[in-house]
Design a protein around this motif. Sequence first.
Motif, PDB file in Angstrom:
ATOM      1  N   LEU A   1      52.534  29.762  44.973  1.00 20.74           N
ATOM      2  CA  LEU A   1      52.897  30.285  46.158  1.00 20.74           C
ATOM      3  C   LEU A   1      52.171  30.040  47.739  1.00 20.74           C
ATOM      4  CD1 LEU A   1      53.936  34.204  45.223  1.00 20.74           C
ATOM      5  CD2 LEU A   1      54.971  31.857  45.279  1.00 20.74           C
ATOM      6  N   GLY A   2      50.954  29.291  47.377  1.00 16.58           N
ATOM      7  CA  GLY A   2      50.320  28.329  47.949  1.00 16.58           C
ATOM      8  C   GLY A   2      49.262  29.007  48.877  1.00 16.58           C
ATOM      9  N   ALA A   3      48.822  29.795  47.780  1.00 17.51           N
ATOM     10  CA  ALA A   3      47.294  30.773  48.696  1.00 17.51           C
ATOM     11  C   ALA A   3      45.889  30.049  48.130  1.00 17.51           C
ATOM     12  CB  ALA A   3      47.373  32.420  48.016  1.00 17.51           C
ATOM     13  N   THR A   4      44.866  29.715  48.472  1.00 18.97           N
ATOM     14  CA  THR A   4      43.988  29.543  47.735  1.00 18.97           C
ATOM     15  C   THR A   4      43.175  30.870  47.351  1.00 18.97           C
ATOM     16  OG1 THR A   4      43.374  28.489  50.006  1.00 18.97           O
ATOM     17  CG2 THR A   4      41.569  28.521  48.708  1.00 18.97           C
ATOM     18  N   THR A   5      43.160  30.702  45.732  1.00 17.60           N
ATOM     19  CA  THR A   5      42.753  31.518  44.836  1.00 17.60           C
ATOM     20  C   THR A   5      41.464  31.204  44.215  1.00 17.60           C
ATOM     21  OG1 THR A   5      44.570  31.279  42.912  1.00 17.60           O
ATOM     22  CG2 THR A   5      45.068  32.667  44.905  1.00 17.60           C
ATOM     23  N   GLN A   6      41.300  32.272  43.552  1.00 19.50           N
ATOM     24  CA  GLN A   6      40.058  31.638  42.685  1.00 19.50           C
ATOM     25  C   GLN A   6      39.538  32.583  41.279  1.00 19.50           C
ATOM     26  OE1 GLN A   6      36.211  30.924  43.779  1.00 19.50           O
ATOM     27  NE2 GLN A   6      35.889  32.658  44.825  1.00 19.50           N
ATOM     28  N   SER A   7      39.830  32.367  40.391  1.00 21.27           N
ATOM     29  CA  SER A   7      39.539  33.910  39.457  1.00 21.27           C
ATOM     30  C   SER A   7      38.046  33.957  38.783  1.00 21.27           C
ATOM     31  CB  SER A   7      40.764  33.878  38.073  1.00 21.27           C
ATOM     32  OG  SER A   7      40.059  34.797  37.328  1.00 21.27           O
ATOM     33  N   ILE A   8      36.958  34.573  38.490  1.00 23.91           N
ATOM     34  CA  ILE A   8      35.769  35.125  38.299  1.00 23.91           C
ATOM     35  C   ILE A   8      35.953  35.920  37.192  1.00 23.91           C
ATOM     36  CG2 ILE A   8      33.507  34.904  39.032  1.00 23.91           C
ATOM     37  CD1 ILE A   8      33.974  33.867  40.845  1.00 23.91           C
ATOM     38  N   HIS A   9      35.293  35.518  35.844  1.00 23.39           N
ATOM     39  CA  HIS A   9      35.366  37.022  35.174  1.00 23.39           C
ATOM     40  C   HIS A   9      33.436  37.107  35.269  1.00 23.39           C
ATOM     41  CE1 HIS A   9      38.229  36.029  32.529  1.00 23.39           C
ATOM     42  NE2 HIS A   9      39.079  35.872  33.807  1.00 23.39           N
ATOM     43  N   ALA A  10      32.810  38.259  35.331  1.00 23.69           N
ATOM     44  CA  ALA A  10      31.246  38.200  35.575  1.00 23.69           C
ATOM     45  C   ALA A  10      31.322  38.171  33.985  1.00 23.69           C
ATOM     46  CB  ALA A  10      31.019  39.425  36.584  1.00 23.69           C
ATOM     47  N   PRO A  11      30.243  37.907  34.029  1.00 23.87           N
ATOM     48  CA  PRO A  11      29.667  37.803  32.428  1.00 23.87           C
ATOM     49  C   PRO A  11      28.230  39.189  32.961  1.00 23.87           C
ATOM     50  CG  PRO A  11      28.158  36.085  33.064  1.00 23.87           C
ATOM     51  CD  PRO A  11      28.888  36.902  33.692  1.00 23.87           C
ATOM     52  N   ASP A  12      29.041  39.786  31.310  1.00 25.64           N
ATOM     53  CA  ASP A  12      27.937  41.249  31.292  1.00 25.64           C
ATOM     54  C   ASP A  12      28.315  41.864  32.089  1.00 25.64           C
ATOM     55  OD1 ASP A  12      26.207  39.653  28.463  1.00 25.64           O
ATOM     56  OD2 ASP A  12      25.448  39.306  30.305  1.00 25.64           O
ATOM     57  N   ARG A  13      29.661  42.284  32.871  1.00 28.03           N
ATOM     58  CA  ARG A  13      29.794  43.519  33.453  1.00 28.03           C
ATOM     59  C   ARG A  13      31.226  43.947  32.921  1.00 28.03           C
ATOM     60  NH1 ARG A  13      25.560  42.023  34.584  1.00 28.03           N
ATOM     61  NH2 ARG A  13      24.804  41.550  36.894  1.00 28.03           N
ATOM     62  N   HIS A  14      31.527  45.213  32.934  1.00 31.82           N
ATOM     63  CA  HIS A  14      32.592  46.407  32.436  1.00 31.82           C
ATOM     64  C   HIS A  14      32.814  47.017  33.696  1.00 31.82           C
ATOM     65  CE1 HIS A  14      29.532  49.625  33.118  1.00 31.82           C
ATOM     66  NE2 HIS A  14      29.285  49.305  31.984  1.00 31.82           N
TER      67      HIS A  14
ATOM     68  N   LEU B   1      47.052  37.485  39.630  1.00 40.62           N
ATOM     69  CA  LEU B   1      47.316  37.254  41.177  1.00 40.62           C
ATOM     70  C   LEU B   1      46.951  36.710  41.519  1.00 40.62           C
ATOM     71  CD1 LEU B   1      48.024  38.711  43.986  1.00 40.62           C
ATOM     72  CD2 LEU B   1      45.609  38.827  43.995  1.00 40.62           C
ATOM     73  N   ALA B   2      45.628  35.455  40.970  1.00 36.28           N
ATOM     74  CA  ALA B   2      45.287  34.390  40.606  1.00 36.28           C
ATOM     75  C   ALA B   2      46.048  33.329  40.800  1.00 36.28           C
ATOM     76  CB  ALA B   2      44.393  33.739  40.221  1.00 36.28           C
ATOM     77  N   ASN B   3      47.181  33.151  39.309  1.00 36.59           N
ATOM     78  CA  ASN B   3      47.971  32.240  39.097  1.00 36.59           C
ATOM     79  C   ASN B   3      49.058  32.657  39.944  1.00 36.59           C
ATOM     80  OD1 ASN B   3      45.855  31.964  37.580  1.00 36.59           O
ATOM     81  ND2 ASN B   3      46.763  32.840  35.437  1.00 36.59           N
ATOM     82  N   ILE B   4      49.334  33.929  40.185  1.00 31.94           N
ATOM     83  CA  ILE B   4      51.389  33.786  40.603  1.00 31.94           C
ATOM     84  C   ILE B   4      50.706  32.689  42.574  1.00 31.94           C
ATOM     85  CG2 ILE B   4      52.837  35.199  41.792  1.00 31.94           C
ATOM     86  CD1 ILE B   4      52.690  36.769  38.933  1.00 31.94           C
ATOM     87  N   TRP B   5      49.193  33.435  42.738  1.00 33.69           N
ATOM     88  CA  TRP B   5      49.424  33.062  44.274  1.00 33.69           C
ATOM     89  C   TRP B   5      49.038  31.866  44.315  1.00 33.69           C
ATOM     90  CZ3 TRP B   5      47.354  37.347  47.901  1.00 33.69           C
ATOM     91  CH2 TRP B   5      48.589  38.347  48.148  1.00 33.69           C
ATOM     92  N   THR B   6      48.318  30.889  43.435  1.00 39.52           N
ATOM     93  CA  THR B   6      48.149  29.763  43.826  1.00 39.52           C
ATOM     94  C   THR B   6      49.640  28.845  43.997  1.00 39.52           C
ATOM     95  OG1 THR B   6      45.711  30.096  42.313  1.00 39.52           O
ATOM     96  CG2 THR B   6      47.008  27.908  42.049  1.00 39.52           C
TER      97      THR B   6
END
Length: 282
Positions: free
Chosen positions: A241-254, A234-239
Amino acid sequence: MIRDWDDAYANGDHIENAASFPPLWTKEASAFRDSLIAAGRANIDVAYGPHEREKYDLFLPENTPKGLMVFVHGGYWKAFDKSTWSHLANGANKRGWAVCLPSYTLAPEARLATITRQIAAAINHAAGTIAGPIHLSGHSAGGHLVSRMICADSPLAPATLDRIHHVMSISGLHDLRPLRNTAMNQVLNIDTSEAISESAALLAPARPEDRAAQVTCWVGADERPEFVRQNDLLANIWTGLGATTQSIHAPDRHHFSVIGDLADPESDMTCCLLAGIIDDGE
């Protein structure tokens, strides 16, 4: 190439002591809810529609709310309700926000499109009682539902949509087509048409011209690869398409531990959710 779609979306099978999490959530949620009821700061089972599950809990801060935060629970649209997650309101509540947790009709009684409309109705209703900005969050299936709120065909009232400043989809499901390959689709009954019409990643964001769609896609770094892929999609596609996005991978979280940080008012997740996306170009 994924050959076993059931395994790709099976979280509990790949988490140590997975069965211990739901009882813990229920215990923590009950304690939080009881404390705010005792303090006179909880409105429980507020009806936003006629169905027995069309209710939300609203937790109020000590002073005038800074705004409204909504958390939509997961469970593959077929499990849980609002009462399991009350404690996740603690982080935003301690920072001065009113927090709404809605329930919704579960599959197979309701199709996904119906659940989407129910969540919009809950947000519209809560927005009528709490002034200020609205920030949305949701986990897994809930991540799908809050993302749908800021698609170009948003079911929200325009006045409500105008107030949404930030959406955080946590381990969200943004392309529903692969779920048609799983055994649980016998319960969900997602057909091809609905998979397309209800997938945020296959839709356009709302009002990209005025940067209305601000989306953080947040996932545990230790989650199943398919959830990491869905998160980044979603972050990649909507970026683009003009949206403001960011993708975060939280360490040590499942998948089961990632949402716990919402209960902490000082966590990176809570701070990010309430602050929104900081644009370095502004």
